[in-house]
Scaffold this active site. Structure first.
Site, mmCIF file in Angstrom:
data_model
loop_
_atom_site.group_PDB
_atom_site.id
_atom_site.type_symbol
_atom_site.label_atom_id
_atom_site.label_comp_id
_atom_site.label_asym_id
_atom_site.label_seq_id
_atom_site.Cartn_x
_atom_site.Cartn_y
_atom_site.Cartn_z
ATOM 1 N N LYS A 93 5.482 2.177 -13.546
ATOM 2 C CA LYS A 93 5.277 2.337 -14.986
ATOM 3 C C LYS A 93 5.957 3.579 -15.549
ATOM 4 C CE LYS A 93 0.709 0.177 -14.538
ATOM 5 N NZ LYS A 93 -0.742 0.343 -14.788
ATOM 6 N N PRO A 138 1.459 -0.557 -21.329
ATOM 7 C CA PRO A 138 2.739 -1.089 -20.862
ATOM 8 C C PRO A 138 2.785 -1.113 -19.334
ATOM 9 C CG PRO A 138 3.071 0.468 -22.643
ATOM 10 C CD PRO A 138 1.624 0.558 -22.259
ATOM 11 N N GLU A 139 3.125 -2.273 -18.798
ATOM 12 C CA GLU A 139 3.219 -2.430 -17.349
ATOM 13 C C GLU A 139 4.685 -2.554 -16.958
ATOM 14 O OE1 GLU A 139 0.331 -5.278 -15.886
ATOM 15 O OE2 GLU A 139 -1.050 -4.806 -17.523
ATOM 16 N N ARG A 159 -1.754 6.804 -29.128
ATOM 17 C CA ARG A 159 -3.037 7.220 -28.560
ATOM 18 C C ARG A 159 -2.932 8.482 -27.717
ATOM 19 N NH1 ARG A 159 -6.178 1.966 -26.358
ATOM 20 N NH2 ARG A 159 -7.781 3.570 -26.122
ATOM 21 N N ASN A 173 -3.241 -4.408 -15.477
ATOM 22 C CA ASN A 173 -4.336 -5.365 -15.594
ATOM 23 C C ASN A 173 -3.863 -6.794 -15.872
ATOM 24 O OD1 ASN A 173 -7.128 -5.649 -15.316
ATOM 25 N ND2 ASN A 173 -7.454 -5.611 -17.524
#
Length: 262
Positions: free
Chosen positions: A60, A2-3, A110, A170
């Site tokens: 973020k 997540p950005e 994760r 990214n």
């Protein structure tokens, strides 16, 4: 990961669901990775019975401010999110916040995200180490240019450096460089003033649109690189049929269009 736009969406979910609400029940799962610098019991005790007075975001990181002066700081890692429970089973929940009106969960499949308790947000890491947020506090033209002049890092690496600008990851970096027609491997010092100001303008535009549509990719314009940059497919091409190239730049897989970016 997540950005900025995705995290702003999570902040708005928190804000809409919990601001002005008393947290009647808080359930923190014992996970020493996600709760990396404070035991989950401490967070549970600090939040239980408190009223949520505000939310915020920088880069973020998002946070929820309480009436006792504490802030719950949330980072989302590669796959974290904030969800309002609606009766369906939600997996990988690390924190559940329940008020009389709503129940909000932080999930992190994760386990790369982080939940932290802070009393001095900008006086302590991680926020104390971050550069300006390009959505809420984009530097003016001169200050923005000064961030990049004489720097020998790649421009992609500069955009990803959270100590320079906080929140760009990214896909955002690739999108902004594509729309600026700048090759990602160019040294920042090689950009002239026109390059830098176009980069600033495109960064502002991409962020504004992505935040406005709450990071819903189905509402991103069809010509955006975002729609075709995933998976490193050999035949990947832009909306106009131009081939993509995938290189490793600044340690990250980078999608760009050599026919347009130089």
């Amino acid at each position: 990961m997540p950005e900025l736009a995705e995290v702003e969406t999570f902040r708005r979910i928190l804000h809409d669901a919990l601001v002005g609400q008393r947290l009647d029940h808080v359930d923190a799962v014992e996970d020493t990775l996600v709760f990396d610098d404070v035991h989950p019991d401490v967070i549970q005790q600090a939040l239980s019975g408190r009223t949520v007075v505000d939310t915020g975001r920088h880069g973020k990181h998002a946070w929820m401010s309480l009436d006792n002066g504490a802030h719950l700081l949330l980072h989302f890692g590669m796959s974290g999110s904030v969800v309002v429970e609606d009766g369906e089973n939600i997996s990988h929940v690390k924190l559940r916040l329940q008020s009389a009106a709503n129940t909000v969960v932080y999930r992190c499949p994760r386990r790369i995200g982080r939940l932290r308790l802070r009393h001095d947000l900008y006086g302590e890491p991680p926020l104390s180490k971050l550069g300006p947020d390009p959505y809420t506090a984009l530097p003016d033209a001169d200050d923005f240019a000064s961030l990049f002049r004489r720097r020998q890092k790649t421009i992609k690496g500069m955009l990803l450096d959270q100590s320079i600008l906080a929140g760009v990851g990214n896909w955002l970096a690739d999108e902004v460089l594509y729309q600026s027609r700048i090759a990602p491997h160019r040294k920042a010092a090689s950009l002239d003033d026109n390059d830098i100001q176009l980069l600033r303008q495109r960064l502002q535009e991409v962020l504004a649109l992505a935040v406005d549509v709450r990071a819903d990719e189905t509402h991103f314009p069809k010509h955006w690189l975002f729609h075709v940059r995933w998976g490193k497919q050999e035949d990947a091409a832009t909306h106009d049929g131009l081939p993509l190239q995938f290189d490793t730049v600044a340690g990250r897989t980078t999608a760009w269009v050599p026919d347009l970016q130089s």
